[in-house]
Design an enzyme around this catalytic site. Structure first.
Site, PDB file in Angstrom:
ATOM      1  N   LYS A  83     149.030 -35.954  80.106  1.00 19.30           N
ATOM      2  CA  LYS A  83     147.616 -35.628  80.315  1.00 19.30           C
ATOM      3  C   LYS A  83     147.199 -34.424  79.474  1.00 19.30           C
ATOM      4  O   LYS A  83     146.120 -34.406  78.869  1.00 19.30           O
ATOM      5  CB  LYS A  83     147.360 -35.322  81.804  1.00 19.30           C
ATOM      6  CG  LYS A  83     147.416 -36.551  82.677  1.00 19.30           C
ATOM      7  CD  LYS A  83     147.016 -36.223  84.104  1.00 19.30           C
ATOM      8  CE  LYS A  83     147.019 -37.511  84.930  1.00 19.30           C
ATOM      9  NZ  LYS A  83     146.591 -37.292  86.309  1.00 19.30           N
ATOM     10  N   CYS A 185     145.144 -37.707  96.844  1.00 18.64           N
ATOM     11  CA  CYS A 185     144.118 -38.671  96.426  1.00 18.64           C
ATOM     12  C   CYS A 185     144.703 -40.082  96.369  1.00 18.64           C
ATOM     13  O   CYS A 185     144.008 -41.052  96.623  1.00 18.64           O
ATOM     14  CB  CYS A 185     143.576 -38.294  95.052  1.00 18.64           C
ATOM     15  SG  CYS A 185     142.665 -36.745  95.070  1.00 18.64           S
ATOM     16  N   CYS A 242     148.034  -9.635 104.510  1.00 16.78           N
ATOM     17  CA  CYS A 242     148.397 -10.733 103.599  1.00 16.78           C
ATOM     18  C   CYS A 242     149.727 -10.413 102.905  1.00 16.78           C
ATOM     19  O   CYS A 242     149.891  -9.324 102.351  1.00 16.78           O
ATOM     20  CB  CYS A 242     147.293 -10.920 102.560  1.00 16.78           C
ATOM     21  SG  CYS A 242     147.744 -12.097 101.264  1.00 16.78           S
TER      22      CYS A 242
HETATM   23 ZN   LIG Z   1     145.759 -12.058 100.057  1.00 17.89          ZN
END
Ligand SMILES: [Zn+2]
Length: 246
Positions: A83, A185, A242
């Protein structure tokens, strides 16, 4: 910029938000796009058409017949070809002045470490959460803005992160690092027009980030719903705990 370039990009240069300065910023920009499938086929030709001087296109997949419903840079003659390689040929035919690099290897942290220090923006057009986290981690580490999108069935999502800004969230602030079950998909289907809507929005955000016009979209998530022709928008916040950017 020479006369031919001024003419080629004149419709952008006429826009006050872009002008000659903005067009020159695009000419000197380097953008890495990971994923040359549906979103990539929508986003990448817009970036090339706009005159991004340096593009790196990454995808380890080869073209299949089932891609042709939405990946319009490919023809039946391209089936089984890489691709990334085919997209490079497609774009080079349209503008031989662009520097376009094909990377047909599976994306790794090492490859990202090699390319990202030179990139102005990274575009995530991939289809699985493990790769999205890998790209996100590298973008945080190298402080490169990331335009991330996904599309499945009739719903799409677009998010912009910029690790250069102290208050920007990252992909891992929103989605946990542990392996998620990805909807594909190939098993769930995807609406062709949606992929182009989201991919075009991704390209617009890349151009805005490089030139610096319009409303900043960093830290926003936009949801596209094709069935009822709606978009929804959320302001995202950084997660202080995080594991990637906290
Ligand atoms: Zn983060």
């Amino acid at each position: 910029m020479n006369e031919a370039q001024l003419l080629r990009y004149s419709r952008h240069i006429f826009l006050n938000e872009i002008d000659l300065d903005g067009q020159e910023k695009l000419q000197h920009a380097k953008v890495m796009v990971i994923g040359c499938g549906g979103l990539g086929n929508a986003c990448i030709p817009i970036l090339a058409g706009a005159g991004i001087g340096d593009l790196i296109l990454c995808d380890h997949d080869v073209i299949e017949l089932s891609n042709l419903q939405r990946q319009f840079a490919f023809t039946p003659l391209d089936i089984h070809r890489s691709k990334a390689d085919v997209l490079v040929d497609y774009l080079q035919l349209r503008n031989s002045e662009l520097r376009i690099t094909s990377c047909s290897q599976k994306i790794t942290a090492q490859l990202l470490d090699q390319y990202l220090p030179e990139c102005d923006v990274v575009v995530d057009c991939t289809d699985n959460s493990a790769t999205r986290h890998l790209i996100n981690q590298a973008c945080v580490q190298h402080q490169v803005p990331l335009v991330s999108a996904s599309a499945i069935q009739f719903s799409g999502q677009l998010m912009v992160f910029d690790a250069r800004l102290a208050d920007s969230p990252c992909y891992a602030c929103l989605f946990p690092l542990m392996q998620q079950e990805d909807k594909s998909c190939s098993q769930n289907g995807v609406f062709s027009a949606l992929v182009h809507q989201v991919g075009a929005a991704q390209a617009a955000e890349v151009l805005k980030l490089i030139i610096g016009f319009g409303e900043p979209s960093v830290g926003k998530m936009v949801q596209f719903e094709t069935l009822n022709f709606a978009t929804h928008q959320w302001q995202l916040t950084k997660n202080p705990c995080c594991p990637v950017c906290g």
